[in-house]
Design an enzyme around this catalytic site. Sequence first.
Site, PDB file in Angstrom:
ATOM      1  N   ASP A 119       0.854  -1.182   0.000  1.00 34.59           N
ATOM      2  CA  ASP A 119       0.000   0.000   0.000  1.00 34.59           C
ATOM      3  C   ASP A 119       0.898   1.243   0.000  1.00 34.59           C
ATOM      4  O   ASP A 119       1.734   1.384  -0.891  1.00 34.59           O
ATOM      5  CB  ASP A 119      -0.955  -0.086   1.205  1.00 34.59           C
ATOM      6  CG  ASP A 119      -2.000   1.007   1.245  1.00 34.59           C
ATOM      7  OD1 ASP A 119      -2.973   0.917   0.469  1.00 34.59           O
ATOM      8  OD2 ASP A 119      -1.858   1.950   2.037  1.00 34.59           O
ATOM      9  N   HIS A 315      -7.165  -6.666  -0.594  1.00 35.09           N
ATOM     10  CA  HIS A 315      -6.111  -5.663  -0.487  1.00 35.09           C
ATOM     11  C   HIS A 315      -5.011  -6.045   0.489  1.00 35.09           C
ATOM     12  O   HIS A 315      -3.860  -5.664   0.296  1.00 35.09           O
ATOM     13  CB  HIS A 315      -6.730  -4.334  -0.054  1.00 35.09           C
ATOM     14  CG  HIS A 315      -5.754  -3.217   0.040  1.00 35.09           C
ATOM     15  ND1 HIS A 315      -5.086  -2.717  -1.059  1.00 35.09           N
ATOM     16  CD2 HIS A 315      -5.308  -2.497   1.106  1.00 35.09           C
ATOM     17  CE1 HIS A 315      -4.283  -1.728  -0.684  1.00 35.09           C
ATOM     18  NE2 HIS A 315      -4.393  -1.584   0.627  1.00 35.09           N
TER      19      HIS A 315
END
Length: 338
Positions: A119, A315
């Site tokens: 991320d 994610h």
Amino acid sequence: MLGGVRSARLPEVPVTAPVPPARHRLLALPGGRVHVVEQGEGPLVLLLHGFPESWHAWRHQLPVLAAAGYRAVAVDARGYGRSSRPGDTEAYRAVALVGELVALVRALGEERAVLAGHDWGATLAGQAGLLRPEVFSAIALLGVPYTPPGGPRPSEVFAAMGGEEEFYVPFLQRPGVAEAEMEQDVRGWLAGFYTTLSGRSGVVPPGPFFVPRGHAMRERFVDGPLPSWLSEEELDLYAGEFERTGFGGALARYRVMDRDWEDLAAWEGEPLRQPSLFLAGREDASLAWLSEAVDAFPRTLPGLRGTHLLDDCGHWVQQERPDEVGALLVEWLAGLDR
């Protein structure tokens, strides 16, 4: 379309002698205090987390990398956990954080390191590799693909994405607005966010990424139990950290995106030339608007050694699929000298 990708296979992890347990360290660097969790001996691998996480996001990979003969160091990013939380947003610019990573490598007694980031950690890993290639010899990107500096100003891009609703980045960029939502119920907000962005969440587009104007981001979270990768105790750990620190430092990276665009203008269009790796969950919603960055890898990542999309994974790739990610990282690291 996502081109040139394959589902991950599970390579064998070479295991050496048992490794000692991980240890926590607080290092005083020129820019402030940095908290790290370290395990193993050998070539240095720095592990960088994203939003809203902490070093704990790498809990599964620390012992795997250590057992394979690496010195794995998971870092609490500036603004998170036990690391310093400057009040000045300028302190979170990419150039400042890259400088801190260089100082961290030196403080650990090394001259070079491999970076693996997820991320925002992936974005920083790419920026560090671009700015200081003599220090950061290889880059693994998880969840967020490398995008060279340049192009339109980020704030202009994000403003054009919303339409009648607001794209989540401008929502997070407004000081005080996101904090007010998140800090009203830290544990509940984190639980909803983690669950919504997990694989098999059943989230319906646009999910939490477009916020009805005047409404809360959490209104788009899915209901349901915690995902299988996150226990109640682990959620308590994450929530306890953000209850103590607040979200201001974590959100600062969103609030310096235009400044980073200005700072990195001299590197416009520059590829990341070191050996690299890209891992992501096939159900990671962010890939929908970052697919062009993945398609551009032959040009932007000339040293790419592999692109892997993991099925039934969202994610939080290294937490949702810890075994696959650990094995793929070890396989990639072992091949760097070949």
